[in-house]
Design a protein around this motif. Structure first.
Motif, PDB file in Angstrom:
ATOM      1  N   GLN A   1       0.826  -1.215   0.000  1.00 53.07           N
ATOM      2  CA  GLN A   1       0.000   0.000   0.000  1.00 53.07           C
ATOM      3  C   GLN A   1       0.861   1.266   0.000  1.00 53.07           C
ATOM      4  OE1 GLN A   1      -2.946   1.109  -0.499  1.00 53.07           O
ATOM      5  NE2 GLN A   1      -2.674   3.168   0.331  1.00 53.07           N
ATOM      6  N   GLU A   2       1.915   1.246   0.816  1.00 50.03           N
ATOM      7  CA  GLU A   2       2.795   2.418   0.921  1.00 50.03           C
ATOM      8  C   GLU A   2       3.404   2.757  -0.450  1.00 50.03           C
ATOM      9  OE1 GLU A   2       6.513   1.667   2.981  1.00 50.03           O
ATOM     10  OE2 GLU A   2       6.430   3.627   3.960  1.00 50.03           O
ATOM     11  N   MET A   3       3.890   1.737  -1.149  1.00 51.70           N
ATOM     12  CA  MET A   3       4.506   1.986  -2.454  1.00 51.70           C
ATOM     13  C   MET A   3       3.454   2.339  -3.511  1.00 51.70           C
ATOM     14  SD  MET A   3       7.236   2.395  -4.141  1.00 51.70           S
ATOM     15  CE  MET A   3       8.725   1.589  -3.532  1.00 51.70           C
ATOM     16  N   HIS A   4       2.319   1.658  -3.484  1.00 51.21           N
ATOM     17  CA  HIS A   4       1.278   1.965  -4.471  1.00 51.21           C
ATOM     18  C   HIS A   4       0.797   3.411  -4.319  1.00 51.21           C
ATOM     19  CE1 HIS A   4       0.020  -2.209  -6.077  1.00 51.21           C
ATOM     20  NE2 HIS A   4       1.218  -2.307  -5.546  1.00 51.21           N
ATOM     21  N   LYS A   5       0.678   3.849  -3.089  1.00 45.94           N
ATOM     22  CA  LYS A   5       0.247   5.231  -2.872  1.00 45.94           C
ATOM     23  C   LYS A   5       1.308   6.205  -3.386  1.00 45.94           C
ATOM     24  CE  LYS A   5      -1.651   8.585   0.284  1.00 45.94           C
ATOM     25  NZ  LYS A   5      -0.775   9.638  -0.249  1.00 45.94           N
ATOM     26  N   TYR A   6       2.566   5.862  -3.132  1.00 48.74           N
ATOM     27  CA  TYR A   6       3.672   6.702  -3.612  1.00 48.74           C
ATOM     28  C   TYR A   6       3.616   6.814  -5.140  1.00 48.74           C
ATOM     29  CZ  TYR A   6       8.483   8.161  -4.566  1.00 48.74           C
ATOM     30  OH  TYR A   6       9.585   8.821  -5.023  1.00 48.74           O
ATOM     31  N   ILE A   7       3.404   5.665  -5.803  1.00 51.04           N
ATOM     32  CA  ILE A   7       3.328   5.647  -7.272  1.00 51.04           C
ATOM     33  C   ILE A   7       2.153   6.509  -7.750  1.00 51.04           C
ATOM     34  CG2 ILE A   7       2.843   4.154  -9.278  1.00 51.04           C
ATOM     35  CD1 ILE A   7       4.308   1.884  -7.626  1.00 51.04           C
ATOM     36  N   ARG A   8       1.018   6.346  -7.082  1.00 48.60           N
ATOM     37  CA  ARG A   8      -0.160   7.124  -7.487  1.00 48.60           C
ATOM     38  C   ARG A   8       0.084   8.636  -7.279  1.00 48.60           C
ATOM     39  NH1 ARG A   8      -4.388   4.530  -8.796  1.00 48.60           N
ATOM     40  NH2 ARG A   8      -4.243   2.838  -7.303  1.00 48.60           N
ATOM     41  N   ASP A   9       0.780   8.964  -6.212  1.00 50.26           N
ATOM     42  CA  ASP A   9       1.085  10.383  -5.971  1.00 50.26           C
ATOM     43  C   ASP A   9       2.009  10.941  -7.060  1.00 50.26           C
ATOM     44  OD1 ASP A   9      -0.516  10.473  -3.758  1.00 50.26           O
ATOM     45  OD2 ASP A   9       1.112  10.263  -2.298  1.00 50.26           O
ATOM     46  N   LEU A  10       2.970  10.133  -7.505  1.00 55.93           N
ATOM     47  CA  LEU A  10       3.861  10.600  -8.581  1.00 55.93           C
ATOM     48  C   LEU A  10       3.076  10.824  -9.876  1.00 55.93           C
ATOM     49  CD1 LEU A  10       7.056   8.346  -8.169  1.00 55.93           C
ATOM     50  CD2 LEU A  10       6.792  10.748  -7.513  1.00 55.93           C
ATOM     51  N   ILE A  11       2.137   9.934 -10.152  1.00 56.78           N
ATOM     52  CA  ILE A  11       1.311  10.090 -11.361  1.00 56.78           C
ATOM     53  C   ILE A  11       0.454  11.354 -11.246  1.00 56.78           C
ATOM     54  CG2 ILE A  11      -0.545   9.038 -12.755  1.00 56.78           C
ATOM     55  CD1 ILE A  11       0.597   6.318 -11.812  1.00 56.78           C
ATOM     56  N   LYS A  12      -0.039  11.576 -10.050  1.00 60.85           N
ATOM     57  CA  LYS A  12      -0.852  12.768  -9.817  1.00 60.85           C
ATOM     58  C   LYS A  12      -0.039  14.047 -10.055  1.00 60.85           C
ATOM     59  CE  LYS A  12      -3.661  14.919  -6.276  1.00 60.85           C
ATOM     60  NZ  LYS A  12      -4.031  14.873  -4.862  1.00 60.85           N
ATOM     61  N   GLU A  13       1.182  14.042  -9.532  1.00 61.18           N
ATOM     62  CA  GLU A  13       2.072  15.196  -9.712  1.00 61.18           C
ATOM     63  C   GLU A  13       2.320  15.488 -11.189  1.00 61.18           C
ATOM     64  OE1 GLU A  13       6.236  15.094  -8.169  1.00 61.18           O
ATOM     65  OE2 GLU A  13       5.206  14.683  -6.275  1.00 61.18           O
ATOM     66  N   LYS A  14       2.499  14.411 -11.957  1.00 64.05           N
ATOM     67  CA  LYS A  14       2.888  14.567 -13.365  1.00 64.05           C
ATOM     68  C   LYS A  14       1.670  14.745 -14.286  1.00 64.05           C
ATOM     69  CE  LYS A  14       5.366  13.964 -17.165  1.00 64.05           C
ATOM     70  NZ  LYS A  14       6.290  14.949 -17.678  1.00 64.05           N
ATOM     71  N   TYR A  15       0.607  13.966 -14.044  1.00 60.98           N
ATOM     72  CA  TYR A  15      -0.514  13.928 -14.996  1.00 60.98           C
ATOM     73  C   TYR A  15      -1.846  14.431 -14.430  1.00 60.98           C
ATOM     74  CZ  TYR A  15       2.534  11.176 -18.033  1.00 60.98           C
ATOM     75  OH  TYR A  15       3.570  10.744 -18.831  1.00 60.98           O
ATOM     76  N   GLY A  16      -1.840  14.759 -13.133  1.00 63.49           N
ATOM     77  CA  GLY A  16      -3.080  15.266 -12.551  1.00 63.49           C
ATOM     78  C   GLY A  16      -3.886  14.168 -11.876  1.00 63.49           C
ATOM     79  N   SER A  17      -4.874  14.597 -11.102  1.00 65.11           N
ATOM     80  CA  SER A  17      -5.535  13.619 -10.233  1.00 65.11           C
ATOM     81  C   SER A  17      -6.489  12.693 -10.980  1.00 65.11           C
ATOM     82  CB  SER A  17      -6.209  14.309  -9.059  1.00 65.11           C
ATOM     83  OG  SER A  17      -7.305  15.017  -9.508  1.00 65.11           O
ATOM     84  N   ASP A  18      -7.058  13.110 -12.110  1.00 67.43           N
ATOM     85  CA  ASP A  18      -7.937  12.191 -12.845  1.00 67.43           C
ATOM     86  C   ASP A  18      -7.168  10.977 -13.318  1.00 67.43           C
ATOM     87  OD1 ASP A  18     -10.094  13.685 -12.440  1.00 67.43           O
ATOM     88  OD2 ASP A  18     -10.428  14.279 -14.551  1.00 67.43           O
ATOM     89  N   CYS A  19      -6.009  11.247 -13.915  1.00 62.10           N
ATOM     90  CA  CYS A  19      -5.167  10.160 -14.421  1.00 62.10           C
ATOM     91  C   CYS A  19      -4.745   9.249 -13.260  1.00 62.10           C
ATOM     92  CB  CYS A  19      -3.951  10.738 -15.134  1.00 62.10           C
ATOM     93  SG  CYS A  19      -2.814   9.488 -15.776  1.00 62.10           S
ATOM     94  N   ALA A  20      -4.346   9.852 -12.145  1.00 66.78           N
ATOM     95  CA  ALA A  20      -3.886   9.058 -10.998  1.00 66.78           C
ATOM     96  C   ALA A  20      -5.006   8.187 -10.443  1.00 66.78           C
ATOM     97  CB  ALA A  20      -3.348   9.986  -9.911  1.00 66.78           C
TER      98      ALA A  20
END
Ligand code: PGA
Length: 252
Positions: A186-205
């Protein structure tokens, strides 16, 4: 709602006859017991793809390959291109698996090139990332995963990201019987999702399926899949046994 997925990665197992028989029995099982909570993908060796596509045609199970060439076509003896894979009826390809990274020296740049070729050929990509044991033990796992994403994936356009499923597979858990704890996943998956959010925005994440892989089995799948950022699994060894694989799908 995000897509939940269980994908089987057969690796280099089963001859043509065994493989097609196995595809037939998995197909039959899921026709009789449709997976309620998500979709199923079988990633077979190249030799099974065309035959498996015919068997799976009327059903709900998707088909994928485990690798593709880094060039589109031409004089590359022994290689299989993304477009050739697509032409069999397969919809997915695994790219960046740790066994490709370590045994065949595939680096982030090559993985990025393959990913773009696959998407341009109409294939969805199961994009694998994950740290080795020494990297986790020296607390570099977040750094490694960030680099793999930034160099391998984050050159894609937002539209191209719709063709991606991410698989986080800590290398120390693949085929070893060791699994990341549900909290570590969970810790790593959340980290990955946060990186996607930073780069592509929250819809994509929010839309991005992030699968866990590494010694996932019927006895631990439900607990790992229950974590909010874990959207299913990429299954190796346990995908070769019908009872185990179907039980993991049911754990979604
Ligand atoms: P495993 O493999 O389930 O046998 O650990 C997972 C994978 O390599 O995708």
């Amino acid at each position: 709602m995000r897509k939940k997925i269980v994908a089987g990665n057969w690796k280099m197992n089963m001859d043509l006859e065994e493989g097609l028989k196995f595809v037939g029995s998995i197909d039959k099982y899921f026709k009789e017991n449709p997976p309620e909570k998500g979709s199923v993908i079988l990633c077979t060796p190249f030799i099974h793809l065309a035959g498996a596509a015919q068997i799976l045609k009327q059903g709900k199970i998707s088909l994928g390959a485990q690798n593709c060439a880094s060039e589109a076509s031409g004089a590359y003896t022994g290689e299989v291109s993304a477009w050739m894979i697509r032409s069999t009826g397969a919809e997915y390809v695994i790219i960046g698996h740790s066994e490709r990274r370590s045994y065949y020296n595939e680096d982030d740049k090559l993985i990025n090139k393959k990913t773009l070729l696959a998407i341009n050929s109409g294939l969805k990509v199961i994009f694998c990332i994950g740290e080795v044991l020494a990297e986790r033990e020296s607390d570099k796992h977040f750094l490694i995963v960030r680099r793999q994403l930034e160099e391998g994936l984050f050159t894609l356009s937002p539209e191209q990201m719709d063709m991606i499923v991410i698989a986080y597979e800590p290398v120390w858990a693949i085929g070893t019987g060791l699994t990341a704890s549900p909290d570590q996943a969970q810790e790593m998956h959340k980290y990955i999702r946060d990186l996607i959010k930073e780069k592509y925005g929250s819809d994509c994440a929010k839309k991005m399926p992030i699968l866990y892989g590494g010694s996932c089995k019927p006895s631990n799948a439900a607990e790992i899949f229950s974590k909010p950022d874990v959207d299913g699994g990429l299954i190796g060894g346990a995908a070769l046994k019908k009872e185990d694989f179907t039980a993991i799908v049911e754990a979604l």
